[in-house]
Write an enzyme that holds these catalytic residues in place. Structure first.
Site, PDB file in Angstrom:
ATOM      1  N   ASN A 398      16.825 -85.601 -46.446  1.00  0.00           N
ATOM      2  CA  ASN A 398      16.770 -84.239 -46.987  1.00  0.00           C
ATOM      3  C   ASN A 398      17.476 -84.147 -48.330  1.00  0.00           C
ATOM      4  O   ASN A 398      16.845 -84.194 -49.373  1.00  0.00           O
ATOM      5  CB  ASN A 398      17.377 -83.251 -45.993  1.00  0.00           C
ATOM      6  CG  ASN A 398      16.925 -81.816 -46.253  1.00  0.00           C
ATOM      7  OD1 ASN A 398      16.781 -81.387 -47.389  1.00  0.00           O
ATOM      8  ND2 ASN A 398      16.693 -81.068 -45.194  1.00  0.00           N
ATOM      9  N   ASP A 399      18.790 -84.033 -48.334  1.00  0.00           N
ATOM     10  CA  ASP A 399      19.516 -83.816 -49.584  1.00  0.00           C
ATOM     11  C   ASP A 399      19.346 -84.955 -50.584  1.00  0.00           C
ATOM     12  O   ASP A 399      19.384 -84.725 -51.795  1.00  0.00           O
ATOM     13  CB  ASP A 399      21.010 -83.618 -49.293  1.00  0.00           C
ATOM     14  CG  ASP A 399      21.260 -82.370 -48.451  1.00  0.00           C
ATOM     15  OD1 ASP A 399      20.567 -81.366 -48.685  1.00  0.00           O
ATOM     16  OD2 ASP A 399      22.129 -82.413 -47.558  1.00  0.00           O
ATOM     17  N   VAL A 400      19.148 -86.182 -50.102  1.00  0.00           N
ATOM     18  CA  VAL A 400      19.059 -87.324 -51.020  1.00  0.00           C
ATOM     19  C   VAL A 400      17.724 -87.388 -51.745  1.00  0.00           C
ATOM     20  O   VAL A 400      17.520 -88.257 -52.592  1.00  0.00           O
ATOM     21  CB  VAL A 400      19.310 -88.661 -50.274  1.00  0.00           C
ATOM     22  CG1 VAL A 400      20.710 -88.688 -49.691  1.00  0.00           C
ATOM     23  CG2 VAL A 400      18.263 -88.891 -49.196  1.00  0.00           C
TER      24      VAL A 400
END
Length: 475
Positions: A398-400
């Site tokens: 997700n965030d990466v």
């Protein structure tokens, strides 16, 4: 050869094995042999130290080695690859506990058992007393902190619980522990009083470890595990100074330095400082505001539709995240990769430094599925290739992969190096829902025109995709 000369040779060989093993751990292909070399060096060091100290009946050495080996083998053989972060956290705790126990044993033997009405600093020497205090403090804090880290990784403890005035409470406990330890080692001449004060240091140190790790979120666990690993090395080095054992000093320093370097690498990969991580982690402030934003332009499809696109792809990059590990979908991911390769596509896996719950977590998970090392690429190696890639498949990350890191200066993850998956011709994101990652913010990737969401369990979807891509007679 004298005993002193023989021990010097043993220590030299042990240090050489540590250095070579650490060097080989830097590459996936040689990591297994590197781990074996380092473990052999430690075994040699333990036996050599016990022989040199002469404080243990050597008949107990095989018993201790056998029990320790049995416990280690039992833990690892029962663990799955997805549980490796918890196991690493536990072993960090064991290392800290061992250092603290050795320091306490030294104190007990040299101070309490002797029973002389002198301060421990006078009996042990000021330098040994100071390093003994550091060993108990850091080793015990590492042990309790590692327990909390393992429970968080396992999901037993959720969220980021904080005490009111957390920083003040932690500072008070730390000062109290140092005061108790300093008084017990440098001021108290009564062995019983000194022992009580040192046990007070032990209790305070355990509380410090709990307070240190408890408020840190799951997204920061790679940093926490690296830091705890470093602290276990610091505790070992301090114990080495207290024992005047050069090998323990060297080994502890190597572990401490390596863990600190890795901690810095993890912080840089998240574009955050270590102080910011220890202050409480992602999502503490922004989750309520940014995490509630709704998606308005999300396109979804099923496995059959996605397979039609994959059939024409000549280059595919898979991006694994913790969701892949949680779904135990690594074997299914490799099955899909093999199905694509059978159709002539080039398939690679892009590994972000903080994907998963510990450094190298994705490498370990994919290695369990026998994914060839040649197909694993670090972020810096593969990021420039996304723009020439037909399809990128994001599995549980997700965030990466959130473009907001590059495009929104006000974003909580602004400046964090990410995998540039949005540059691929088509992006498939396999995810159970549109829930935010640990940063607590929406992912702009999900609304890109070239992104298609495949909602569901990662393992099931990957298996469906692999089945769709198989020749008709093979399905």
């Amino acid at each position: 050869m004298t005993l002193e000369g023989a021990m010097a040779v043993v220590y030299l060989v042990s240090v050489a094995l540590f250095a070579i093993g650490l060097k080989r751990l830097s590459r996936v292909r040689t990591s297994r042999s590197g781990n074996g070399l380092a473990a052999s060096g430690m075994l040699l060091a333990v036996v050599g130290t016990l022989v040199e100290q002469g404080a243990v009946d050597l008949r107990w050495v095989p018993v201790g080695l056998g029990i320790g080996a049995a416990v280690g083998v039992l833990i690892v053989f029962r663990a799955k690859a997805t549980q490796m972060p918890e196991i690493v956290a536990r072993f960090n705790g064991f290392g800290g506990a061992a250092s603290a126990l050795v320091a306490l044993a030294l104190f007990w033997r040299q101070v309490v058992d002797v029973g002389v009405a002198e301060t421990p600093a006078a009996l042990l020497g000021a330098a040994s007393a100071l390093t003994l205090l550091i060993s108990v403090l850091v080793g015990s804090a590492t042990f309790s902190g590692s327990i909390i880290a393992e429970l968080k990784l396992r999901g037993t403890i959720s969220g980021m619980p904080r005490l009111p005035a957390h920083a003040v409470v932690m500072a008070v406990v730390a000062l109290a522990g140092l005061g108790l330890g300093g008084s017990g080692l440098f001021a108290a001449a009564d062995p019983v009083l000194s022992a009580g004060l040192v046990l007070g240091l032990l209790a305070a140190s355990l509380v410090i470890g709990l307070l240190l790790v408890l408020p840190i979120g799951g997204a920061d666990m790679p940093v926490v595990i690296s830091l705890l690993n470093s602290l276990s090395g610091v505790a070992a080095a301090a114990t080495g100074f207290a024992l005047e054992n050069n090998l323990l000093i060297i080994a502890g320093t190597i572990v401490g330095a390596a863990g600190l370097i890795l901690t810095q690498i993890m912080c840089r990969a998240m574009n955050r400082s270590l102080l910011n991580v220890l202050a409480g982690g992602f999502g503490a402030v922004v989750a309520g505001a940014a995490g509630d934003q709704e998606y308005t332009n999300v396109v979804s499809a099923d496995a059959e539709e996605a397979a039609m696109v994959l059939e024409a792809a000549s280059s595919v990059i898979m991006i694994p995240g913790y969701g892949l590990a949680a779904a135990r979908a690594q074997h299914a991911a490799y099955e899909l990769a093999q199905a694509l390769e059978a159709r002539g596509a080039t398939v690679r896996f892009a590994i972000h430094p903080v994907a998963g719950r510990m450094p190298g977590h994705m490498n370990v998970v994919l290695a369990e599925a026998d994914v060839p090392y040649e197909q694993l690429f670090e972020m810096d190696e593969i990021n420039r290739d996304f723009k020439n890639t037909d399809v990128a498949i994001v599995v549980g990350a997700n965030d990466v992969v959130n473009p907001a890191a590059n495009e929104q200066p006000s974003s909580p993850i602004a400046g964090m190096p990410i995998l540039n998956v949005e540059e691929a011709g088509r992006v498939f994101v396999i995810k159970r829902s549109l829930s935010p990652g640990y940063a607590g913010i929406k992912n702009d990737l999900f609304e890109r025109d070239n992104t298609v969401m495949l909602f569901g369990d990662a393992k099931d979807i990957l298996q469906e995709l692999a089945s769709e891509l198989q020749p008709a007679g093979v399905r």
